[in-house]
Write an enzyme that holds these catalytic residues in place. Structure first.
Site, PDB file in Angstrom:
ATOM      1  CG  ASP A 126      -1.884   1.116   1.260  1.00  0.00           C
ATOM      2  OD1 ASP A 126      -1.854   1.944   0.318  1.00  0.00           O
ATOM      3  OD2 ASP A 126      -2.672   1.188   2.221  1.00  0.00           O
TER       4      ASP A 126
ATOM      5  CG  ASN B 110      -5.622   5.128  -2.389  1.00  0.00           C
ATOM      6  OD1 ASN B 110      -4.868   4.297  -1.923  1.00  0.00           O
ATOM      7  ND2 ASN B 110      -5.621   5.442  -3.675  1.00  0.00           N
TER       8      ASN B 110
ATOM      9  CB  THR C  37      -9.057  12.946 -14.908  1.00  0.00           C
ATOM     10  OG1 THR C  37     -10.278  12.886 -15.637  1.00  0.00           O
ATOM     11  CG2 THR C  37      -9.322  13.725 -13.628  1.00  0.00           C
TER      12      THR C  37
ATOM     13  CB  SER D 172     -17.037  12.836  -9.326  1.00  0.00           C
ATOM     14  OG  SER D 172     -15.672  12.506  -9.574  1.00  0.00           O
TER      15      SER D 172
ATOM     16  CE1 TYR E  33      -9.978   9.419 -10.309  1.00  0.00           C
ATOM     17  CE2 TYR E  33     -11.660  10.197 -11.835  1.00  0.00           C
ATOM     18  CZ  TYR E  33     -10.378   9.746 -11.594  1.00  0.00           C
ATOM     19  OH  TYR E  33      -9.497   9.646 -12.631  1.00  0.00           O
ATOM     20  CG  HIS E  34     -13.557  13.648 -12.202  1.00  0.00           C
ATOM     21  ND1 HIS E  34     -14.731  12.949 -12.110  1.00  0.00           N
ATOM     22  CD2 HIS E  34     -12.985  13.253 -13.364  1.00  0.00           C
ATOM     23  CE1 HIS E  34     -14.870  12.161 -13.179  1.00  0.00           C
ATOM     24  NE2 HIS E  34     -13.817  12.323 -13.959  1.00  0.00           N
TER      25      HIS E  34
ATOM     26  CE  LYS F 102      -6.669  10.569 -10.934  1.00  0.00           C
ATOM     27  NZ  LYS F 102      -5.929   9.782 -11.913  1.00  0.00           N
TER      28      LYS F 102
ATOM     29  CB  VAL G  66     -28.236   7.703 -23.447  1.00  0.00           C
ATOM     30  CG1 VAL G  66     -28.120   9.221 -23.476  1.00  0.00           C
ATOM     31  CG2 VAL G  66     -27.632   7.079 -24.699  1.00  0.00           C
TER      32      VAL G  66
HETATM   33  N1  USQ Z   1     -22.349   8.027 -19.180  1.00  0.00           N
HETATM   34  C1  USQ Z   1     -23.556   7.666 -19.772  1.00  0.00           C
HETATM   35  N2  USQ Z   1     -23.943   6.369 -19.661  1.00  0.00           N
HETATM   36  C2  USQ Z   1     -23.206   5.406 -19.022  1.00  0.00           C
HETATM   37  C3  USQ Z   1     -21.976   5.788 -18.456  1.00  0.00           C
HETATM   38  C4  USQ Z   1     -21.581   7.101 -18.534  1.00  0.00           C
HETATM   39  O1  USQ Z   1     -24.254   8.488 -20.369  1.00  0.00           O
HETATM   40  O2  USQ Z   1     -23.647   4.262 -18.972  1.00  0.00           O
HETATM   41  C5  USQ Z   1     -21.870   9.413 -19.308  1.00  0.00           C
HETATM   42  C6  USQ Z   1     -21.469  10.063 -17.997  1.00  0.00           C
HETATM   43  O3  USQ Z   1     -22.584  10.607 -17.347  1.00  0.00           O
HETATM   44  C7  USQ Z   1     -20.434  11.074 -18.449  1.00  0.00           C
HETATM   45  C8  USQ Z   1     -19.761  10.405 -19.656  1.00  0.00           C
HETATM   46  O4  USQ Z   1     -20.679   9.379 -20.068  1.00  0.00           O
HETATM   47  O5  USQ Z   1     -21.056  12.239 -18.907  1.00  0.00           O
HETATM   48  C9  USQ Z   1     -18.417   9.797 -19.379  1.00  0.00           C
HETATM   49  O6  USQ Z   1     -18.540   8.903 -18.300  1.00  0.00           O
HETATM   50  P1  USQ Z   1     -17.437   7.797 -17.960  1.00  0.00           P
HETATM   51  O7  USQ Z   1     -18.008   6.914 -16.886  1.00  0.00           O
HETATM   52  O8  USQ Z   1     -16.916   7.166 -19.195  1.00  0.00           O
HETATM   53  O9  USQ Z   1     -16.248   8.716 -17.407  1.00  0.00           O
HETATM   54  P2  USQ Z   1     -15.924   9.305 -15.966  1.00  0.00           P
HETATM   55  O10 USQ Z   1     -16.850   8.866 -14.893  1.00  0.00           O
HETATM   56  O11 USQ Z   1     -15.750  10.767 -16.122  1.00  0.00           O
HETATM   57  O12 USQ Z   1     -14.541   8.650 -15.614  1.00  0.00           O
HETATM   58  C10 USQ Z   1     -13.693   7.987 -16.543  1.00  0.00           C
HETATM   59  C11 USQ Z   1     -12.671   7.201 -15.742  1.00  0.00           C
HETATM   60  C12 USQ Z   1     -11.849   8.189 -14.927  1.00  0.00           C
HETATM   61  C13 USQ Z   1     -11.219   9.212 -15.854  1.00  0.00           C
HETATM   62  C14 USQ Z   1     -12.307   9.924 -16.655  1.00  0.00           C
HETATM   63  C15 USQ Z   1     -11.811  10.907 -17.684  1.00  0.00           C
HETATM   64  O13 USQ Z   1     -13.310   6.245 -14.904  1.00  0.00           O
HETATM   65  O14 USQ Z   1     -10.866   7.460 -14.163  1.00  0.00           O
HETATM   66  O15 USQ Z   1     -10.521  10.146 -15.089  1.00  0.00           O
HETATM   67  O16 USQ Z   1     -13.048   8.922 -17.372  1.00  0.00           O
HETATM   68  S1  USQ Z   1     -12.921  12.266 -17.902  1.00  0.00           S
HETATM   69  O17 USQ Z   1     -14.274  11.766 -18.118  1.00  0.00           O
HETATM   70  O18 USQ Z   1     -12.476  13.058 -19.015  1.00  0.00           O
HETATM   71  O19 USQ Z   1     -12.889  13.013 -16.656  1.00  0.00           O
END
Ligand code: USQ
Length: 382
Positions: free
Chosen positions: A74, A118, A144, A179, A181-182, A185, A254
């Site tokens: 860890d 973490n 991210t 979020s 998480y974000h 970062k 969606v």
């Molecule tokens: N979304 C849908 N339907 C789904 C899943 C997601 O419409 O079934 C939408 C979400 O609401 C969001 C978009 O698709 O608007 C992207 O969601 P995602 O789950 O692909 O991405 P996110 O949760 O933002 O996180 C993922 C990774 C994360 C990384 C990030 C990059 O898990 O570790 O940091 O992508 S970013 O999205 O550019 O912040």
């Protein structure tokens, strides 16, 4: 290079380890299996079962002759971090060791606290381990694109020049994450910038969009080497989820209006980007920031693409808007600059129909392993 990969068991960490080892670098990976533990606790296991890190490293050595040293521990424990950095004396440290799920971080207090502790502890510990034992090393940190949120102006690569009342200055581009998480970062970026400008560390922070895919040159050598491909609502990213839903016969989920636009990239391009970042290190006292994506799509555009390719392969793919479990804009401007990595030589693998079809074919082979109750969103931001 001696390359130390923190978080080497993950979706990106393991393929990165193989990529650097295959290119002839000396690679050590560290992981505490946090993602596997959370996946088990939340019924979110990956589609394809992946052997332990040590087993995968042994298989990789059998097939390619390249060694990947593994350490299970860890990195939020400062003593372990100090020992690892001291003993490996790395030229490059690649920091992936974070809880990467936005939904998990929004599930409740224990999950939020685990994510916060973490992610911040590991970043803080690696900074101090570098200061004490490897001040000349270069850190490549996975950030991210979500750090920026969806501002109503173009998103610059990390920094923005501002003219204000007749004077001008260069600042970190404003961050407004969606979020916890974000947000961890965003906090990482601030912490890194403080230690870079104060103590002269060398850091590259990669603002990465959602990644898709399960194929890389090394991962394709044997099923035991494949990355942890998730389609659940906790760890699955949009494209990977839609591919599995198309195969499972579940209408593509969606969220809300589907106008949410993000910058996507192929897993193969993550590997290219991280290699380019490592091979072109930041200078002493420099925080380099790249926006790591190759093309932007709205959720609706991704759904249309997966539906069209799936239907051409005989799948009967439906698309259905469901209430959005997240708090995010569903219609917005989105124009991120992403020229830095291309200038270093990135050659994008775009999301062509062929690429979508190849991914669908791989998932069709594993259709029996899909667990339908991992698909619908189980965490709400509200
Ligand atoms: N979304 C849908 N339907 C789904 C899943 C997601 O419409 O079934 C939408 C979400 O609401 C969001 C978009 O698709 O608007 C992207 O969601 P995602 O789950 O692909 O991405 P996110 O949760 O933002 O996180 C993922 C990774 C994360 C990384 C990030 C990059 O898990 O570790 O940091 O992508 S970013 O999205 O550019 O912040």
């Amino acid at each position: 290079m001696r390359v130390l990969i923190l978080g080497g068991d993950g979706y990106l960490g393991w393929p990165t380890a193989m990529d650097f080892a295959a290119a002839g670098h000396e690679v050590t990976v560290v992981d505490n299996y946090l993602r596997r533990i959370i996946a088990e606790e939340t019924n979110s296991e990956a589609l394809l079962s992946t052997p332990s890190l040590t087993q995968r490293a042994a298989k990789f050595k059998d097939i390619t002759g390249h060694t990947i040293e593994t350490i299970i521990g860890d990195l939020a424990d400062p003593e372990l971090m100090m020992d690892v950095v001291k003993n490996t004396s790395p030229d490059t440290i690649i920091h992936y060791a974070e809880q990467p799920s936005a939904p998990y971080s929004m599930r409740g207090f224990p999950e939020a606290r685990k994510t916060f502790k973490n992610n911040l502890d590991v970043t803080f510990n690696v900074i101090w381990a570098m200061l004490e034992h490897a001040p000349q090393a270069h850190m490549v940190k996975l950030g991210t694109m979500g750090e920026y949120g969806t501002p109503n102006i173009d998103i610059e690569e990390g920094w923005i020049d501002i003219d204000h009342k007749g004077r001008s200055g260069r600042f970190l581009f404003p961050r407004a994450a969606g979020s916890l998480y974000h947000t961890t970062k965003v906090l990482d970026t601030d912490l890194l910038w403080f230690y870079v400008r104060t103590y002269g560390l060398k850091v590259t922070d990669l603002m990465q969009g959602p990644v898709y895919g399960l194929s890389t040159d090394q991962a394709d050598l044997d099923p035991a080497l494949c990355p942890n491909f998730h389609y659940d609502d906790i760890f699955g990213t949009l494209v990977n989820r839609f591919l599995v839903q198309a195969v499972a016969g579940v209408p593509l989920t969606v969220y809300g209006g589907g106008g949410q636009t993000r910058g996507y990239l192929n897993l193969r391009d993550t590997l290219q980007c991280v290699r380019l970042a490592a091979e072109n290190p930041a200078s002493e006292g420099e925080l380099k920031i790249f926006n790591q994506l190759t093309e932007t799509f709205s959720v609706n555009q991704v759904a249309d693409k997966v539906q069209a390719v799936g239907n051409s392969m005989g799948l009967n793919v439906e698309v259905k808007s469901i209430p959005n479990p997240r708090k995010e804009l569903e219609e917005h401007y989105y124009n991120p600059v992403h020229s830095g990595l291309k200038e270093l030589g990135l050659e994008p693998h775009l999301m062509t129909d062929d690429v979508v079809a190849q991914m669908l074919e791989r998932i069709i082979e594993a259709k029996d392993r899909i667990v339908a109750d991992r698909i619908m969103p189980r965490v709400s931001w509200k």
